[in-house]
Write an enzyme that holds these catalytic residues in place. Sequence first.
Site, PDB file in Angstrom:
ATOM      1  N   HIS A   1       1.532   2.232  -3.467  1.00  0.00           N
ATOM      2  CA  HIS A   1       0.663   3.227  -3.977  1.00  0.00           C
ATOM      3  C   HIS A   1       0.772   4.681  -3.473  1.00  0.00           C
ATOM      4  O   HIS A   1       0.698   5.565  -4.236  1.00  0.00           O
ATOM      5  CB  HIS A   1      -0.672   2.640  -3.473  1.00  0.00           C
ATOM      6  CG  HIS A   1      -1.056   1.529  -4.423  1.00  0.00           C
ATOM      7  ND1 HIS A   1      -1.203   1.241  -5.650  1.00  0.00           N
ATOM      8  CD2 HIS A   1      -1.436   0.237  -3.932  1.00  0.00           C
ATOM      9  CE1 HIS A   1      -1.721   0.142  -5.910  1.00  0.00           C
ATOM     10  NE2 HIS A   1      -1.932  -0.400  -4.845  1.00  0.00           N
TER      11      HIS A   1
ATOM     12  N   GLU B   1       0.900  -1.190   0.018  1.00  0.00           N
ATOM     13  CA  GLU B   1      -0.096  -0.030  -0.072  1.00  0.00           C
ATOM     14  C   GLU B   1       0.826   1.302  -0.050  1.00  0.00           C
ATOM     15  O   GLU B   1       0.669   2.332  -0.473  1.00  0.00           O
ATOM     16  CB  GLU B   1      -0.972   0.051   1.308  1.00  0.00           C
ATOM     17  CG  GLU B   1      -1.977  -1.208   0.958  1.00  0.00           C
ATOM     18  CD  GLU B   1      -3.014  -1.338  -0.092  1.00  0.00           C
ATOM     19  OE1 GLU B   1      -2.958  -0.139  -0.846  1.00  0.00           O
ATOM     20  OE2 GLU B   1      -3.119  -2.253  -0.363  1.00  0.00           O
TER      21      GLU B   1
ATOM     22  N   HIS C   1       3.535   6.514  -5.224  1.00  0.00           N
ATOM     23  CA  HIS C   1       3.113   6.942  -6.475  1.00  0.00           C
ATOM     24  C   HIS C   1       2.112   8.211  -6.265  1.00  0.00           C
ATOM     25  O   HIS C   1       2.347   9.178  -7.249  1.00  0.00           O
ATOM     26  CB  HIS C   1       2.090   5.810  -7.103  1.00  0.00           C
ATOM     27  CG  HIS C   1       1.984   5.700  -8.334  1.00  0.00           C
ATOM     28  ND1 HIS C   1       1.347   4.769  -9.125  1.00  0.00           N
ATOM     29  CD2 HIS C   1       2.567   6.611  -9.406  1.00  0.00           C
ATOM     30  CE1 HIS C   1       1.317   5.032 -10.503  1.00  0.00           C
ATOM     31  NE2 HIS C   1       2.072   6.315 -10.730  1.00  0.00           N
TER      32      HIS C   1
END
Length: 655
Positions: free
Chosen positions: A449, A446, A452
């Site tokens: 992400h 996670e 990102h």
Amino acid sequence: MAENPFFAPSSLPYRLPPFDEIREEHYLPAFERGMAEHLAEVEAIAGSDEPPTFDNTIAALERSGRILDRTATVFFSVAASNTSDTLMEIEKRVSPELTRHSDAIRLNRALWARIKRVTTDDPEQAWLLEKYREDFIRAGADLTEPEQERLRGLNEELSRLSTEFSQNLLKASTESALVVDDAAELDGLDEAAIRSLEKDGRYVLPLLNITNQPALAQLTDRDVRRRLFELSVGRAPVNFGLAVRMATLRAERAALLGFPDHASYVVADQTAKTVAAVEEMLGQLVGPAVRNAKAEAEALAGQAGFPIEPWDWSYYAEKVRRARYDFDADAMRPYFELGRVFRDGVFEAATRLYGVTFTERPDLSGYHEDVRVFEVFDEDGSALGLFLLDPYARPGKRGGAWMNNLVDQSFLFGEKPVVMNNLNITKPTEGPTLLSYDEVNTAFHEFGHALHGLFSAVRFPRVSGTSVPRDFVEYPSQVNEMWVTWPEILASYARHHETGEPMPAELVEKLKAAERFNQGFRTVEYLAATLLDWAWHRLAPGQEVTDAEAFEQAALEAAGIAFPPVPPRYRTSYFMHIFSGGYSAGYYSYIWSEVLDAESVEWFKENGGLKRANGDHFRRELLSRGGSVDPLASFRAFRGREPGIGPLLERRGLI
Ligand SMILES: [Zn+2]
């Protein structure tokens, strides 16, 4: 009464939503005003007398709907993590309104006419313009009035069928449960588990929504295993009819929108782009996966003394796994304390790769007292964004783990990212929170992400951070999992919570060895489901299916994946992802992302692993780009070549 906090931008650092001020009664009025304001802004753009330009049309659209955006972002975040009866009511009410709202914009003919006339020479603008055109065309903007009418009808019926499909399944999980009279039949399950299944003097084992029920690994009575398996694959037969109807309607909708089938429609705006590309990748995997599964079946048959049936697989696989790898997953827990896993593991890996640092901000708060807020700084000390962590399970939080944005990074608004990770770790009543290995892995995933989102450096919100195609979005997060067992990182965070001693090396070795076990089975059950999804959504418009089960069997055989001891992970009648979960013709995404992930992990290893220069390269070429460029072009810029399937086969031990 104080002003509704959604009506003005937040005055908190990074425009963190003012959770302390937000009350449940603020949502509906904010949604209403948000939608009305947004529509008025769109009308003004569409009705402008000036010639359409990028700025007065596309950028103007990007600037519109701010109240709605703020409201929806906070609402759906809280509704997922800390819901209530009131929030569930609001959700039921606003969801169809939001669908109508988005149709009202995408089917606005004057607006569409202007968008079509916009031109630009700037590459980032051109890419965004193309995204807008795709979105509108895919929503039916180019259709005639009667066609749009038919499209609305199809969408409505599809959404009704999809609700029916999932409600049938909910019922089936208890209606098709395994019921036994005698606890002895459940031999193999642990005693506490058996006790928890008792109802009115009998024992009821409900079905999980997956073919291979976890209890099959433990139940010692072969006949009970067979019964459980047959209940599992036989559940909700009524859904076969719904599936046929949905696949047929989707094919019709695809034709209306100018595509040969639904799969072609879906992949057109994904990185895969064409059905041929997906089929080529899947085709390369089927042979090795089936070969490996067959070899595994033979080894299991040797253990069992008879040919393996699907209800035997997990039971004997578990026996072999224990004998061969002998490790107790629970022995790892004392080495995985939550705070330390983040500080010395998840954050530490990011510091060593990207130079970023983290400072907790106890003065800032989320929607629940367990949410922790961290400020993230770049190596030069400049502020990057906020990271919120909501680690614990609670009633009112949905299952699983996920990342979401609270503020999208964009240069257009000069806003820095505020991103959030949700996990579902059981909160201990006292003492430290100790994680399982899977939970540690999920935390790194996670956070991939989150990076990102945090590293996003783009102009427009529409393409910020993780706004990339579904078959690409899992790739950076999967890459971040590589640091879980990276020796320097593991040595840093995996320490006994009482003694501070590092985790014994043999535990790690056993874990790594066991991870490759049973990959033939796992790959085949996944691919079989993927190919089933694919077959339903390659139906030609007007093509009739009279017998859904025969269609299913024929599809598996045609794809070369039919191997009875390893049935698909989901059969048609309980394939939620594709008939009720937004993944139609998209189940391939997981392995598509993993191809890129395996390629990238290999690149890191070839280039010295955990190094600042490597992190910078990944950040510059990939993480910072969000969806502002062709994602595969960023992959190529990072990797220096086209993606190939070799590293994935290697990783899964399928060569
Ligand atoms: Zn993910």
